[in-house]
Every structure is written in structure tokens, then in C-alpha cells.
Design a protein around this motif. Structure first.
Motif, PDB file in Angstrom:
ATOM      1  N   PHE A  76      33.373  39.140  39.161  1.00 52.81           N
ATOM      2  CA  PHE A  76      32.435  38.127  39.633  1.00 52.81           C
ATOM      3  C   PHE A  76      31.609  38.664  40.789  1.00 52.81           C
ATOM      4  O   PHE A  76      32.153  39.213  41.749  1.00 52.81           O
ATOM      5  N   TYR A  97      34.044  40.401  43.322  1.00 54.50           N
ATOM      6  CA  TYR A  97      35.460  40.082  43.223  1.00 54.50           C
ATOM      7  C   TYR A  97      35.950  40.431  41.825  1.00 54.50           C
ATOM      8  O   TYR A  97      35.195  40.366  40.849  1.00 54.50           O
ATOM      9  N   ASN A 136      45.342  35.107  34.940  1.00 53.48           N
ATOM     10  CA  ASN A 136      46.252  34.174  35.614  1.00 53.48           C
ATOM     11  C   ASN A 136      46.462  34.507  37.087  1.00 53.48           C
ATOM     12  O   ASN A 136      47.530  34.231  37.647  1.00 53.48           O
ATOM     13  N   GLN A 137      45.460  35.086  37.696  1.00 60.79           N
ATOM     14  CA  GLN A 137      45.541  35.391  39.120  1.00 60.79           C
ATOM     15  C   GLN A 137      44.307  34.878  39.854  1.00 60.79           C
ATOM     16  O   GLN A 137      43.347  34.418  39.239  1.00 60.79           O
ATOM     17  N   GLY A 138      44.362  34.968  41.168  1.00 59.57           N
ATOM     18  CA  GLY A 138      43.207  34.599  41.977  1.00 59.57           C
ATOM     19  C   GLY A 138      42.203  35.725  42.028  1.00 59.57           C
ATOM     20  O   GLY A 138      42.257  36.676  41.242  1.00 59.57           O
ATOM     21  N   LEU A 139      41.288  35.645  42.961  1.00 64.75           N
ATOM     22  CA  LEU A 139      40.221  36.628  43.103  1.00 64.75           C
ATOM     23  C   LEU A 139      40.572  37.646  44.179  1.00 64.75           C
ATOM     24  O   LEU A 139      41.056  37.286  45.247  1.00 64.75           O
ATOM     25  N   GLN A 178      39.146  39.541  38.998  1.00 64.36           N
ATOM     26  CA  GLN A 178      40.189  38.570  38.685  1.00 64.36           C
ATOM     27  C   GLN A 178      40.961  39.051  37.467  1.00 64.36           C
ATOM     28  O   GLN A 178      40.397  39.188  36.379  1.00 64.36           O
ATOM     29  N   LEU A 185      38.928  40.731  46.522  1.00 64.64           N
ATOM     30  CA  LEU A 185      37.673  41.294  46.985  1.00 64.64           C
ATOM     31  C   LEU A 185      37.627  42.791  46.687  1.00 64.64           C
ATOM     32  O   LEU A 185      38.504  43.548  47.097  1.00 64.64           O
ATOM     33  N   PHE A 240      28.932  39.923  47.467  1.00 67.43           N
ATOM     34  CA  PHE A 240      30.329  40.270  47.237  1.00 67.43           C
ATOM     35  C   PHE A 240      30.562  40.543  45.747  1.00 67.43           C
ATOM     36  O   PHE A 240      29.899  39.970  44.880  1.00 67.43           O
TER      37      PHE A 240
END
Lengths: 117, 115
Positions: free
Chosen positions: A90, A36, A41-44, A38, A46, A34
């Protein structure tokens, strides 16, 4: 044990230039792979994933990655960088096959992509 | 459809205190995982729950615990907080079971600061 290595903690490109983010993995079983992204200040989010089948995987926002088993690599590319691509990226591998697996994701350390105007 | 929702978004705790973080998965997702992301590093796996049972645990001390409820939402509990527990805690859900090829959808995380 599975592991992921992202080569280069920081990559800087000019707007419109090719983006290449490198990822090598180690796995004793065929992996799920995978990428990802980011934003601060946020999530991941896809970008794309490889499970089985075609080794060239296309994702969102013009990104693609190629699974190369012989090189144990899953590098992320984009032909032309945009300012909005500046973020942390990532690579991750999942121990999704074999007995006793949990499906957990194992992440690399991340690569910060800087896009210069 | 709502994505993965986490609460609270930020909180500050004192060393030695206890904290509970909450996560609601995407509707229909039965698997929830928790990750800890320390500043400047990739996320580290803490727990995975599937159908309300713990299916995986990462290399974290027993101060960390979690559970999944009948509606598939989840809580992460951390006792006796240490300064080193300061991090972004991410929850992820997936449609599939353990060996998910669907990929994981992450929430925006809870930023925990321990002072």
C-alpha cells in the motif's frame, strides 16, 4: 483533497527479477509519502517513508522509492525479488502540512505482488 | 518494546449489536488512529486522537465513536452493527503530533465479522 492511485492491482514477477510497484499521488501541499506492506492476516508494516530531503528513500528488506514531484509519483522498487516479498503493498499520503490537518493517512487500493519461482 | 497491541484479534457479532475494540499504543506514543480495512481495499481513516482529544474524523456514521484514555490507550465503539461493518480494524500510533513525519506503527488488527 489528497488521493493516491496505485497502478496495477496485481503484479507478478519471477524470483530474482526487478520489482516495480507504481504509485501516483495528488496533493495541494508538499506531502509525506509512505509505503506499507501487509502479509496475510496481519497489520501493516512500514517499508519506507519520504518527508523532506533526499528524494531517493531506502527502506527495509532492500526496497527503495523515489519521490518525483514533477511526476507526482512515488514508485517502489527492489532489484531482485524474493519469494518472501509476496504480499499486499500500500502506498499512502499524509495531509501533514497546512492548517487544520489531522495527519491522517490516505491509502491507495493496494497492489498484490506475486513472486513466481 | 511491545508494538501496538489490539484486542480482541477476532470476534463475531450479530447485526444490531454493539462492539468495543481496544488498542494500546507503543510506549511514549501519544497519538492513536483507527482505520477500517474492508477485504480487498486499502485502509480508510476513521478517527485520530492526540493527547486524549479527537483531532480528526473520517467519513463514517455517528454509530462509530472512540475515545483515548489518560494512558493513551484507545477504544473504538461501533453501535447498531451492520453487515457492511465487517472488516479488519487497524489501530496505529505515532511518536509525533498531528503532522507526524515519523510514520505510523500499526497493530495486527481486529477482524470483525457481522452476521
Amino acid at each position: 483533497a489528497q488521493s493516491v492511485t496505485q497502478l496495477g492491482s496485481h503484479v507478478s514477477v519471477s524470483e530474482g527479477a526487478l520489482v516495480l510497484l507504481r504509485c501516483n499521488y495528488s496533493s495541494s501541499v508538499p506531502p509525506y509519502l509512505f509505503w506499507y506492506v501487509q502479509y496475510p492476516n496481519q497489520g501493516l508494516q512500514l517499508l519506507l517513508k519520504y518527508t523532506t530531503g533526499a528524494t531517493l528513500v531506502k527502506g527495509i528488506n532492500g526496497f527503495e522509492a523515489e519521490f518525483k514531484k514533477s511526476e507526482t509519483s512515488f514508485h517502489l522498487t527492489k532489484p531482485s525479488a524474493h519469494m518472501s516479498d509476496a504480499a499486499e503493498y500500500f502506498c499512502a499520503v499524509s495531509d501533514s502540512r497546512g492548517s487544520g490537518n489531522t495527519g491522517k493517512l490516505i491509502f491507495g487500493q493496494g497492489t498484490t505482488l506475486q513472486v513466481k519461482p | 518494546d511491545a508494538g501496538v497491541t489490539q484486542s480482541p484479534t477476532h470476534l463475531i457479532k450479530t447485526r444490531g449489536q454493539h462492539v468495543t475494540l481496544r488498542c494500546s499504543p507503543i510506549s511514549g506514543h501519544k497519538s492513536v488512529s483507527w482505520y477500517q480495512q474492508v477485504l480487498g481495499q486499502g485502509p480508510q481513516f476513521i478517527f485520530q486522537y492526540y493527547e486524549k482529544e479527537e483531532r480528526g474524523r473520517g467519513n463514517f456514521p455517528d454509530r462509530f465513536s472512540a475515545r483515548q484514555f489518560p494512558n493513551y490507550s484507545s477504544e473504538l465503539n461501533v453501535n447498531a452493527l451492520l453487515l457492511g461493518d465487517s472488516a479488519l480494524y487497524l489501530c496505529a500510533s505515532t511518536l509525533g503530533g498531528l503532522a507526524s513525519a515519523y510514520g505510523y506503527t500499526f497493530g495486527s488488527g481486529t477482524r470483525l465479522t457481522v452476521v
